[in-house]
Design a protein around this motif. Structure first.
Motif, PDB file in Angstrom:
ATOM      1  N   PRO A 135      -2.377   6.912 -13.991  1.00  0.00           N
ATOM      2  CA  PRO A 135      -2.447   8.351 -14.302  1.00  0.00           C
ATOM      3  C   PRO A 135      -3.239   9.104 -13.239  1.00  0.00           C
ATOM      4  O   PRO A 135      -4.155   8.552 -12.623  1.00  0.00           O
ATOM      5  N   PRO A 136      -2.908  10.373 -13.011  1.00  0.00           N
ATOM      6  CA  PRO A 136      -3.636  11.155 -12.004  1.00  0.00           C
ATOM      7  C   PRO A 136      -5.140  11.174 -12.226  1.00  0.00           C
ATOM      8  O   PRO A 136      -5.909  11.193 -11.275  1.00  0.00           O
ATOM      9  N   SER A 137      -5.568  11.148 -13.485  1.00  0.00           N
ATOM     10  CA  SER A 137      -7.007  11.244 -13.768  1.00  0.00           C
ATOM     11  C   SER A 137      -7.779  10.035 -13.266  1.00  0.00           C
ATOM     12  O   SER A 137      -9.000  10.110 -13.080  1.00  0.00           O
ATOM     13  N   THR A 138      -7.101   8.905 -13.025  1.00  0.00           N
ATOM     14  CA  THR A 138      -7.809   7.718 -12.527  1.00  0.00           C
ATOM     15  C   THR A 138      -8.289   7.911 -11.094  1.00  0.00           C
ATOM     16  O   THR A 138      -9.076   7.100 -10.600  1.00  0.00           O
ATOM     17  N   LEU A 139      -7.809   8.970 -10.411  1.00  0.00           N
ATOM     18  CA  LEU A 139      -8.273   9.256  -9.057  1.00  0.00           C
ATOM     19  C   LEU A 139      -9.527  10.122  -9.063  1.00  0.00           C
ATOM     20  O   LEU A 139      -9.971  10.585  -8.017  1.00  0.00           O
ATOM     21  N   GLY A 140     -10.084  10.348 -10.259  1.00  0.00           N
ATOM     22  CA  GLY A 140     -11.334  11.086 -10.346  1.00  0.00           C
ATOM     23  C   GLY A 140     -11.184  12.538 -10.744  1.00  0.00           C
ATOM     24  O   GLY A 140     -12.141  13.305 -10.641  1.00  0.00           O
ATOM     25  N   PHE A 141      -9.988  12.946 -11.216  1.00  0.00           N
ATOM     26  CA  PHE A 141      -9.760  14.321 -11.624  1.00  0.00           C
ATOM     27  C   PHE A 141      -9.816  14.420 -13.143  1.00  0.00           C
ATOM     28  O   PHE A 141      -9.252  13.578 -13.846  1.00  0.00           O
ATOM     29  N   LEU A 142     -10.494  15.430 -13.642  1.00  0.00           N
ATOM     30  CA  LEU A 142     -10.634  15.633 -15.080  1.00  0.00           C
ATOM     31  C   LEU A 142      -9.392  16.356 -15.590  1.00  0.00           C
ATOM     32  O   LEU A 142      -9.224  17.557 -15.374  1.00  0.00           O
ATOM     33  N   LEU A 143      -8.524  15.631 -16.276  1.00  0.00           N
ATOM     34  CA  LEU A 143      -7.265  16.185 -16.754  1.00  0.00           C
ATOM     35  C   LEU A 143      -7.069  15.834 -18.227  1.00  0.00           C
ATOM     36  O   LEU A 143      -7.520  14.769 -18.682  1.00  0.00           O
ATOM     37  N   PRO A 144      -6.373  16.687 -18.974  1.00  0.00           N
ATOM     38  CA  PRO A 144      -6.061  16.356 -20.362  1.00  0.00           C
ATOM     39  C   PRO A 144      -5.188  15.094 -20.428  1.00  0.00           C
ATOM     40  O   PRO A 144      -4.315  14.887 -19.584  1.00  0.00           O
ATOM     41  N   GLU A 145      -5.409  14.290 -21.442  1.00  0.00           N
ATOM     42  CA  GLU A 145      -4.645  13.055 -21.582  1.00  0.00           C
ATOM     43  C   GLU A 145      -3.149  13.335 -21.701  1.00  0.00           C
ATOM     44  O   GLU A 145      -2.324  12.584 -21.189  1.00  0.00           O
ATOM     45  N   VAL A 146      -2.811  14.428 -22.361  1.00  0.00           N
ATOM     46  CA  VAL A 146      -1.387  14.763 -22.538  1.00  0.00           C
ATOM     47  C   VAL A 146      -0.721  15.003 -21.185  1.00  0.00           C
ATOM     48  O   VAL A 146       0.427  14.599 -20.965  1.00  0.00           O
ATOM     49  N   VAL A 147      -1.419  15.639 -20.246  1.00  0.00           N
ATOM     50  CA  VAL A 147      -0.872  15.876 -18.911  1.00  0.00           C
ATOM     51  C   VAL A 147      -0.683  14.553 -18.184  1.00  0.00           C
ATOM     52  O   VAL A 147       0.352  14.297 -17.558  1.00  0.00           O
ATOM     53  N   ASP A 148      -1.699  13.700 -18.249  1.00  0.00           N
ATOM     54  CA  ASP A 148      -1.607  12.364 -17.652  1.00  0.00           C
ATOM     55  C   ASP A 148      -0.361  11.631 -18.137  1.00  0.00           C
ATOM     56  O   ASP A 148       0.437  11.111 -17.354  1.00  0.00           O
TER      57      ASP A 148
END
Length: 517
Positions: free
Chosen positions: A229-242
């Protein structure tokens, strides 16, 4: 090679300047004197003018674009032919650059990224309704153009486009490796989910600044696994977006969203949950014959809070964004809106104060970090390059033009795709003859003034350096170096540095290349 001069006219259009060039065409900014409007003119490259298949594909792009009426797809206004027989297409001019341009600096904020993906999704839906596949959705093909209400994202370049009827049969592999669906990379039968995959990759890049897979060839693109998921690169994103993006990027198309609309609707739904009423930032354009007062258009105010403007909107707008926000008729609900907005203003002011207070230090540190020289290694090849120029690193096999052999290669680039419009380094192991062929071929991709090569001998290694400087608006510098070791073969090093960098910088990078232990 000499720099190609700027033509004064293309047909009845007055040429302003060169906008860009690729392997098959050059694009010029021109002025339509009859309509007093700026246009972009795409001209088939002269070295392909007599290739009937390429010429047919070029004109087919124009026909595909004419079949689609969407504010989110570049429009064809005219078709013509130069005196030498080369065809050209007169297209909508997008004056605010590309998504790739914006991602060179940093990823987009969440709301802006979702907004862009939704708009591009509308363009894809319009293509699909007309029975067309785009097959090359990527940040470089997402353009922005000014409107009376701000700006709009539009999808361009149908050079690889195909009708769904054609694509439903076995096709030739094609597309941009970092953004292409695995089934397209393998030449399998395609449907709309191939474009959905590419849109998912664009969404990933918009949020992270890099493509989901760092691959440098269609063979590697056909074997990718589902990305993290994009958030694993260190970005704070909603889980639904991931989860929505990861599903769009499923290698198995049966596990993806059923269509583009389902994907973009999920993204918008996630934004409604996390930002309390997210709405797209651009206005929809009325269609001819639309009835005023039906539907809604939206914009982001100067305070970056949602506002709603009533007007007519095409069906694709409503479909892409999901149901409109519910309207309250009770008197209590009417007064609650301004109160919430006032609280929102105070909160926004507090956040801005924090940002302004720490912003200078943060961006200063980021600038210094991007300038830091770091070693990049893949396989037996390594090079030292600025961190900010190394967003994409890929090891692969490559085949020089005119050669039947494949060799190991490493590409490091500020873009997801190496080209003479990007900044970075390409290192390819070859034999001496193939390296020189590759140098000759590389000069065809852009407008460069090329100097005479210089040859030196260092401990038995014969090194040939050739500098080229960009023409017109591009002042980038290209260094092409061939090193013939006499024992372990040769290597080709191409270093492209932006305007303002020195020859010494390009040479420093080229000298840092090493091969083997």
């Amino acid at each position: 090679m000499p720099c190609m001069g700027v033509p004064s006219r293309l047909g009845r259009y007055v040429v302003r300047r060169r906008l860009g060039a690729g392997g098959f065409a050059t694009v010029w900014l021109a002025h339509d004197e009859q309509l007093d409007a700026e246009v972009a003119i795409k001209v088939l490259a002269d070295n392909w003018a007599h290739d009937d298949s390429v010429r047919r594909r070029f004109l087919e792009e124009g026909r595909f674009l004419r079949r689609v009426e969407s504010e989110h797809v570049v429009q064809v206004h005219d078709v013509g032919e130069l005196e030498d027989g080369r065809p050209f297409l007169v297209l909508t001019y997008a004056d605010r650059g590309t998504l790739a341009d914006r991602l060179r600096n940093e990823p987009l904020p969440l709301a802006e990224a979702v907004d862009v993906v939704v708009q591009v999704g509308r363009g894809l839906q319009a293509l699909h309704r007309r029975g067309l596949l785009h097959r090359d959705v990527k940040p470089a093909n997402v353009l922005f153009r000014s409107t009376d209400e701000g700006e709009r994202a539009v999808l361009s370049d149908l050079g690889l486009g195909k009708s769904l009827d054609e694509a439903s049969r076995i096709t030739m592999p094609g597309g941009t490796p970092s953004y292409v669906a695995p089934e397209q990379a393998m030449g399998e039968r395609l449907d709309q989910r191939a474009d959905q995959y590419s849109l998912g990759a664009v969404a990933y890049a918009a949020l992270t600044g890099r493509s989901p897979h760092q691959v440098d060839g269609l063979g590697a693109a056909s074997r990718v696994k589902a990305p993290s998921p994009p958030s694993t690169l260190g970005f704070l994103l909603p889980e639904v977006v991931d989860l929505a993006i990861v599903r769009a990027l499923e290698p198995n198309r049966e596990k993806r969203w059923p269509d583009v609309q389902s994907f973009t609707r999920e993204l918008v739904g996630a934004m409604n949950e996390t930002t309390h009423g997210f709405v797209p930032s651009t206005f929809a354009v009325r269609e001819t014959g639309a009835v005023a007062g039906v539907g809604e258009n939206t914009a982001l105010s100067d305070e970056n809070r949602p506002t709603v403007v009533r007007a007519s909107a095409p069906a694709e707008t409503a479909a892409a964004t999901g149901p409109p926000a519910a309207e309250s008729t009770a008197s209590g609900a009417v007064t609650a809106g301004p109160r919430r907005r006032r609280r929102g203003r105070w909160l926004l002011a507090a956040v801005l104060a924090l940002i302004v207070g720490g912003g200078a230090g943060f961006f200063g540190q980021r600038y210094l970090a991007d300038r830091e020289v770091v070693p990049i290694s893949k396989g037996d090849i390594s090079v030292q390059i600025q961190r900010g120029w190394a967003k994409s690193v890929a090891e692969s096999q490559w085949r020089p033009p005119g050669s039947s052999k494949s060799y190991p290669a490493l590409r490091v680039s500020r873009e997801d795709d190496w080209s003479l419009n990007s900044v970075g380094v390409f290192v390819g192991m070859t034999d001496a003859r193939d390296a020189k062929l590759a140098v000759a071929d590389a000069a065809q991709f852009g407008c460069f003034t090329t100097e005479e090569p210089t040859v030196s001998n260092d401990n038995g290694n014969v090194t040939t350096d050739q500098f080229s400087t960009g023409c017109g608006d591009s002042r980038s510098m290209l260094l092409q170096r061939v090193v013939d070791t006499g024992t372990t073969g040769s290597r080709l090093v191409q270093v492209l540095v932006p305007a303002g960098e020195s020859r010494d910088r390009a040479l420093e990078i080229a000298r840092s290349v090493s091969v083997g232990g």
